[in-house]
Motif scaffolding. Structure first.
Motif, PDB file in Angstrom:
ATOM      1  N   CYS A  27       0.425  11.338  -0.948  1.00  0.00           N
ATOM      2  CA  CYS A  27      -0.734  11.465  -1.839  1.00  0.00           C
ATOM      3  C   CYS A  27      -0.385  12.417  -2.966  1.00  0.00           C
ATOM      4  O   CYS A  27       0.236  13.440  -2.729  1.00  0.00           O
ATOM      5  N   CYS A  63      -4.523   7.434   2.747  1.00  0.00           N
ATOM      6  CA  CYS A  63      -3.811   7.396   1.471  1.00  0.00           C
ATOM      7  C   CYS A  63      -3.392   5.962   1.208  1.00  0.00           C
ATOM      8  O   CYS A  63      -2.917   5.280   2.109  1.00  0.00           O
ATOM      9  N   THR A  64      -3.556   5.527  -0.021  1.00  0.00           N
ATOM     10  CA  THR A  64      -3.070   4.206  -0.395  1.00  0.00           C
ATOM     11  C   THR A  64      -1.586   4.298  -0.746  1.00  0.00           C
ATOM     12  O   THR A  64      -1.045   5.389  -0.899  1.00  0.00           O
ATOM     13  N   CYS A  69      -0.263   3.784  -3.467  1.00  0.00           N
ATOM     14  CA  CYS A  69      -0.100   4.372  -4.794  1.00  0.00           C
ATOM     15  C   CYS A  69      -0.389   5.873  -4.803  1.00  0.00           C
ATOM     16  O   CYS A  69      -0.256   6.524  -5.834  1.00  0.00           O
ATOM     17  N   ASN A 105      -3.349   7.444  -3.876  1.00  0.00           N
ATOM     18  CA  ASN A 105      -4.745   7.855  -3.995  1.00  0.00           C
ATOM     19  C   ASN A 105      -5.366   7.978  -2.609  1.00  0.00           C
ATOM     20  O   ASN A 105      -5.026   7.227  -1.698  1.00  0.00           O
ATOM     21  N   LEU A 159     -12.506   2.372   1.851  1.00  0.00           N
ATOM     22  CA  LEU A 159     -11.419   1.469   1.486  1.00  0.00           C
ATOM     23  C   LEU A 159     -11.534   0.150   2.252  1.00  0.00           C
ATOM     24  O   LEU A 159     -11.286  -0.917   1.690  1.00  0.00           O
ATOM     25  N   THR A 170      -6.584  -4.484  -4.366  1.00  0.00           N
ATOM     26  CA  THR A 170      -5.994  -3.474  -5.234  1.00  0.00           C
ATOM     27  C   THR A 170      -6.639  -2.118  -4.975  1.00  0.00           C
ATOM     28  O   THR A 170      -7.733  -2.038  -4.420  1.00  0.00           O
ATOM     29  N   CYS A 171      -5.967  -1.078  -5.417  1.00  0.00           N
ATOM     30  CA  CYS A 171      -6.541   0.269  -5.342  1.00  0.00           C
ATOM     31  C   CYS A 171      -7.770   0.308  -6.249  1.00  0.00           C
ATOM     32  O   CYS A 171      -7.687  -0.099  -7.412  1.00  0.00           O
ATOM     33  N   LEU A 214      -2.300  -3.500  -3.289  1.00  0.00           N
ATOM     34  CA  LEU A 214      -2.124  -2.902  -1.973  1.00  0.00           C
ATOM     35  C   LEU A 214      -1.836  -3.984  -0.949  1.00  0.00           C
ATOM     36  O   LEU A 214      -2.167  -5.144  -1.132  1.00  0.00           O
TER      37      LEU A 214
END
Length: 71
Positions: free
Chosen positions: A11, A35-36, A38, A40, A47, A62-63, A70
Motif C-alpha cells: 500500500c 490493499c488492491t 495498485c 490503494n 471493495l 477496476t480499482c 484488478l
C-alpha cells in the motif's frame, strides 16, 4: 507489505489514526481492510460490493480510486 494485513501488495498509504475508506468514508480498522494490487486501501466489504457492481453491470473489475484493472 500492506500496513494493515502484512500481506502483498504494497500500500502506498501510511498508517495513521484518521485513515478512511475512500468508498464509504468511514475509518479503516486494520482487520477490516484490504490493499488492491495498485496499492490503494479500503474496507474489504466495500471493495466486495464494488466488485459485485462491476460483475452485475458486466464491466471490468477496476480499482474504484485509480481505475487500474484488478484481478
Amino acid at each position: 507489505m500492506c500496513w494493515w494485513t502484512r500481506q502483498k501488495p504494497i500500500c502506498v498509504t501510511t498508517p495513521d489514526d484518521d485513515a478512511e475508506c475512500a468508498l464509504c468514508l468511514e475509518p479503516i480498522r486494520r482487520r477490516m481492510a484490504v490493499c488492491t494490487e495498485c496499492g490503494n486501501g479500503m474496507h474489504k466489504h466495500c471493495l466486495d460490493k464494488w466488485k459485485l457492481q462491476c460483475v452485475l453491470s458486466e464491466r471490468t473489475f477496476t480499482c474504484p480510486l485509480c481505475r487500474a484493472e484488478l484481478t
